[in-house]
Design a protein around this motif. Structure first.
Motif, PDB file in Angstrom:
ATOM      1  N   ILE A 110      32.647   8.337  51.001  1.00  0.00           N
ATOM      2  CA  ILE A 110      31.604   9.241  51.473  1.00  0.00           C
ATOM      3  C   ILE A 110      31.285   8.955  52.932  1.00  0.00           C
ATOM      4  O   ILE A 110      31.050   7.804  53.323  1.00  0.00           O
ATOM      5  CB  ILE A 110      30.314   9.074  50.632  1.00  0.00           C
ATOM      6  N   GLY A 111      31.247  10.007  53.753  1.00  0.00           N
ATOM      7  CA  GLY A 111      30.785   9.897  55.129  1.00  0.00           C
ATOM      8  C   GLY A 111      29.499  10.689  55.299  1.00  0.00           C
ATOM      9  O   GLY A 111      29.218  11.606  54.527  1.00  0.00           O
ATOM     10  N   MET A 112      28.713  10.319  56.297  1.00  0.00           N
ATOM     11  CA  MET A 112      27.466  11.043  56.533  1.00  0.00           C
ATOM     12  C   MET A 112      27.222  11.196  58.016  1.00  0.00           C
ATOM     13  O   MET A 112      27.449  10.264  58.794  1.00  0.00           O
ATOM     14  CB  MET A 112      26.283  10.326  55.884  1.00  0.00           C
ATOM     15  N   VAL A 113      26.778  12.375  58.403  1.00  0.00           N
ATOM     16  CA  VAL A 113      26.355  12.640  59.772  1.00  0.00           C
ATOM     17  C   VAL A 113      24.858  12.930  59.717  1.00  0.00           C
ATOM     18  O   VAL A 113      24.416  13.846  59.020  1.00  0.00           O
ATOM     19  CB  VAL A 113      27.118  13.828  60.399  1.00  0.00           C
ATOM     20  N   PHE A 114      24.095  12.133  60.453  1.00  0.00           N
ATOM     21  CA  PHE A 114      22.635  12.179  60.382  1.00  0.00           C
ATOM     22  C   PHE A 114      22.047  13.109  61.446  1.00  0.00           C
ATOM     23  O   PHE A 114      22.737  13.550  62.363  1.00  0.00           O
ATOM     24  CB  PHE A 114      22.063  10.774  60.581  1.00  0.00           C
ATOM     25  N   GLN A 115      20.733  13.342  61.319  1.00  0.00           N
ATOM     26  CA  GLN A 115      20.015  14.110  62.345  1.00  0.00           C
ATOM     27  C   GLN A 115      20.131  13.413  63.696  1.00  0.00           C
ATOM     28  O   GLN A 115      20.419  14.037  64.713  1.00  0.00           O
ATOM     29  CB  GLN A 115      18.531  14.230  61.972  1.00  0.00           C
ATOM     30  N   GLN A 116      19.845  12.119  63.696  1.00  0.00           N
ATOM     31  CA  GLN A 116      19.971  11.320  64.914  1.00  0.00           C
ATOM     32  C   GLN A 116      21.396  10.766  64.969  1.00  0.00           C
ATOM     33  O   GLN A 116      21.980  10.461  63.935  1.00  0.00           O
ATOM     34  CB  GLN A 116      18.945  10.185  64.925  1.00  0.00           C
ATOM     35  N   PHE A 117      21.930  10.598  66.150  1.00  0.00           N
ATOM     36  CA  PHE A 117      23.351  10.306  66.283  1.00  0.00           C
ATOM     37  C   PHE A 117      23.691   8.866  65.876  1.00  0.00           C
ATOM     38  O   PHE A 117      24.782   8.600  65.394  1.00  0.00           O
ATOM     39  CB  PHE A 117      23.793  10.571  67.727  1.00  0.00           C
ATOM     40  N   ASN A 118      22.732   7.937  66.079  1.00  0.00           N
ATOM     41  CA  ASN A 118      22.905   6.552  65.634  1.00  0.00           C
ATOM     42  C   ASN A 118      24.172   5.899  66.175  1.00  0.00           C
ATOM     43  O   ASN A 118      24.810   5.094  65.487  1.00  0.00           O
ATOM     44  CB  ASN A 118      22.903   6.469  64.098  1.00  0.00           C
ATOM     45  N   LEU A 119      24.559   6.240  67.400  1.00  0.00           N
ATOM     46  CA  LEU A 119      25.700   5.569  68.020  1.00  0.00           C
ATOM     47  C   LEU A 119      25.266   4.201  68.551  1.00  0.00           C
ATOM     48  O   LEU A 119      24.101   4.007  68.913  1.00  0.00           O
ATOM     49  CB  LEU A 119      26.253   6.424  69.168  1.00  0.00           C
ATOM     50  N   PHE A 120      26.209   3.272  68.587  1.00  0.00           N
ATOM     51  CA  PHE A 120      25.907   1.947  69.131  1.00  0.00           C
ATOM     52  C   PHE A 120      25.899   2.038  70.660  1.00  0.00           C
ATOM     53  O   PHE A 120      26.945   2.281  71.272  1.00  0.00           O
ATOM     54  CB  PHE A 120      26.945   0.936  68.673  1.00  0.00           C
ATOM     55  N   PRO A 121      24.739   1.856  71.299  1.00  0.00           N
ATOM     56  CA  PRO A 121      24.658   2.076  72.751  1.00  0.00           C
ATOM     57  C   PRO A 121      25.472   1.079  73.560  1.00  0.00           C
ATOM     58  O   PRO A 121      25.860   1.368  74.693  1.00  0.00           O
ATOM     59  CB  PRO A 121      23.157   1.935  73.045  1.00  0.00           C
ATOM     60  N   ASN A 122      25.728  -0.111  72.984  1.00  0.00           N
ATOM     61  CA  ASN A 122      26.457  -1.159  73.723  1.00  0.00           C
ATOM     62  C   ASN A 122      27.972  -0.994  73.601  1.00  0.00           C
ATOM     63  O   ASN A 122      28.726  -1.746  74.219  1.00  0.00           O
ATOM     64  CB  ASN A 122      26.057  -2.541  73.206  1.00  0.00           C
ATOM     65  N   MET A 123      28.437  -0.033  72.801  1.00  0.00           N
ATOM     66  CA  MET A 123      29.877   0.191  72.607  1.00  0.00           C
ATOM     67  C   MET A 123      30.306   1.487  73.280  1.00  0.00           C
ATOM     68  O   MET A 123      29.547   2.454  73.305  1.00  0.00           O
ATOM     69  CB  MET A 123      30.214   0.282  71.114  1.00  0.00           C
ATOM     70  N   ARG A 124      31.512   1.498  73.764  1.00  0.00           N
ATOM     71  CA  ARG A 124      32.068   2.739  74.300  1.00  0.00           C
ATOM     72  C   ARG A 124      32.406   3.680  73.149  1.00  0.00           C
ATOM     73  O   ARG A 124      32.403   3.285  71.978  1.00  0.00           O
ATOM     74  CB  ARG A 124      33.277   2.442  75.176  1.00  0.00           C
ATOM     75  N   VAL A 125      32.660   4.939  73.493  1.00  0.00           N
ATOM     76  CA  VAL A 125      32.848   5.975  72.478  1.00  0.00           C
ATOM     77  C   VAL A 125      33.960   5.606  71.497  1.00  0.00           C
ATOM     78  O   VAL A 125      33.781   5.683  70.274  1.00  0.00           O
ATOM     79  CB  VAL A 125      33.146   7.328  73.160  1.00  0.00           C
ATOM     80  N   ARG A 126      35.126   5.182  72.013  1.00  0.00           N
ATOM     81  CA  ARG A 126      36.234   4.877  71.109  1.00  0.00           C
ATOM     82  C   ARG A 126      35.852   3.767  70.138  1.00  0.00           C
ATOM     83  O   ARG A 126      36.150   3.832  68.940  1.00  0.00           O
ATOM     84  CB  ARG A 126      37.483   4.487  71.889  1.00  0.00           C
ATOM     85  N   LEU A 186      36.643  15.838  72.962  1.00  0.00           N
ATOM     86  CA  LEU A 186      36.104  14.777  73.829  1.00  0.00           C
ATOM     87  C   LEU A 186      37.174  13.742  74.170  1.00  0.00           C
ATOM     88  O   LEU A 186      36.869  12.553  74.342  1.00  0.00           O
ATOM     89  CB  LEU A 186      34.918  14.082  73.138  1.00  0.00           C
ATOM     90  N   ALA A 187      38.411  14.184  74.285  1.00  0.00           N
ATOM     91  CA  ALA A 187      39.502  13.249  74.572  1.00  0.00           C
ATOM     92  C   ALA A 187      39.285  12.485  75.876  1.00  0.00           C
ATOM     93  O   ALA A 187      39.736  11.344  76.016  1.00  0.00           O
ATOM     94  CB  ALA A 187      40.830  14.003  74.617  1.00  0.00           C
ATOM     95  N   ASP A 188      38.567  13.092  76.805  1.00  0.00           N
ATOM     96  CA  ASP A 188      38.354  12.443  78.108  1.00  0.00           C
ATOM     97  C   ASP A 188      37.125  11.528  78.128  1.00  0.00           C
ATOM     98  O   ASP A 188      36.774  10.979  79.179  1.00  0.00           O
ATOM     99  CB  ASP A 188      38.215  13.507  79.199  1.00  0.00           C
ATOM    100  N   LYS A 189      36.465  11.359  76.978  1.00  0.00           N
ATOM    101  CA  LYS A 189      35.230  10.557  76.947  1.00  0.00           C
ATOM    102  C   LYS A 189      35.396   9.257  76.166  1.00  0.00           C
ATOM    103  O   LYS A 189      34.408   8.582  75.868  1.00  0.00           O
ATOM    104  CB  LYS A 189      34.100  11.380  76.298  1.00  0.00           C
ATOM    105  N   ALA A 190      36.637   8.875  75.856  1.00  0.00           N
ATOM    106  CA  ALA A 190      36.868   7.704  75.002  1.00  0.00           C
ATOM    107  C   ALA A 190      36.241   6.436  75.557  1.00  0.00           C
ATOM    108  O   ALA A 190      35.767   5.576  74.800  1.00  0.00           O
ATOM    109  CB  ALA A 190      38.363   7.504  74.786  1.00  0.00           C
ATOM    110  N   ASP A 191      36.209   6.297  76.882  1.00  0.00           N
ATOM    111  CA  ASP A 191      35.699   5.068  77.496  1.00  0.00           C
ATOM    112  C   ASP A 191      34.274   5.204  78.035  1.00  0.00           C
ATOM    113  O   ASP A 191      33.762   4.289  78.693  1.00  0.00           O
ATOM    114  CB  ASP A 191      36.636   4.624  78.622  1.00  0.00           C
TER     115      ASP A 191
END
Length: 261
Positions: free
Chosen positions: A96-112, A143-148
């Motif tokens: 199971i995967g979930m996409v939340f209202q808030q993006f919850n990305l790790f701010p200290n990590m790059r996109v990839r 977003l191929a150009d946003k990996a880093d």
């Protein structure tokens, strides 16, 4: 031999209480493999609680939940049925995967790295394989150009696309969507919804979606379920629910929501 798709999600007589507050009251429904089902209804009717139970962020008070034919909420040990432990639920939760209202990305990590972290830790993918999967998904979400890039360098719509790619990186059988456009500026909503529509059309993932975007629900869903008072009061094809709902409460809700949009 039946051509009917197998059930991917099954709620059987599910009750969820928070102290004396009954949020879900004997909830029964099923979602077939590959189906896109949208939950609608007023705030507090239990829509997000359904998703949280599937993610095991909450546990049932009564009843049973099944994913892919296996019981998520309970397990059998020495011939006795017991509430599922964390190990049992973690194994099934990988589907199971979930996409939340808030993006919850790790701010200290790059996109990839935001996308590769879970497949490496939970699925045991090598760094190279996880990177390849991440790059394919970033291409898919545009977003191929946003990996880093850092999450802080992305717009809200771009961050939500990364969150979708992160969920897909786990190759889930089921994808849960919880108001995924509610934190976005209005001009960014259409792009994210178009992406989800494309994913639904081109994969065999089973979707369970909570949204107030009624046009999205109408255009993408195989079925729409209207909840009120912790139970499903109407369930049908979107053209039926939106054009000729049978239940007065559904008519009232849709009138109020569509008036605001």
């Amino acid at each position: 031999m039946s051509d009917t798709p197998a059930e991917m999600i099954r709620f059987h007589d599910v009750v969820k209480r928070f102290d004396d507050d009954v949020v879900l009251d004997g909830l029964d429904f099923a979602v077939s493999a590959g189906e896109f089902v949208t939950l609608i209804g007023p705030s507090g009717c239990g829509k997000t609680t359904i998703l949280r139970l599937l993610m095991t962020l909450e546990q049932v008070s009564d009843g049973r939940i099944y994913v892919g034919g296996e019981c998520l909420s309970h397990m059998t040990q020495r011939g006795r049925e017991l509430p599922a432990d964390e190990k049992h639920q973690r194994r099934l939760r990988k589907r199971i995967g979930m996409v939340f209202q808030q993006f919850n990305l790790f701010p200290n990590m790059r996109v990839r790295q935001n996308i590769t972290e879970a497949p490496i830790r939970s699925l045991g993918l090598s760094r190279d394989e996880a990177d390849r999967r991440a790059d394919e998904l970033l291409e898919m979400v545009g977003l191929a150009d946003k990996a880093d890039a850092r999450p802080s360098q992305l717009s809200g719509g771009q961050q939500q696309r990364v969150a979708i790619a992160r969920a897909l990186a786990m190759r889930p059988d089921v994808l849960l969507l919880d108001e995924v456009t509610s934190a976005l500026d209005p001009e960014l909503v259409a792009g994210v919804l178009a992406l989800l529509k494309d994913i639904a059309a081109t994969t065999d993932i089973t979707f369970l979606c909570v949204t107030h975007e009624m046009n999205f629900a109408k255009n993408v869903s195989d079925r729409v379920m209207m909840l009120d008072g912790g139970t499903v009061i109407e369930d049908g094809r979107p053209e039926k629910i939106f054009s000729a709902p049978e239940h007065e409460r559904t008519r009232e809700f849709l009138h109020a929501v569509l008036e605001r949009s």
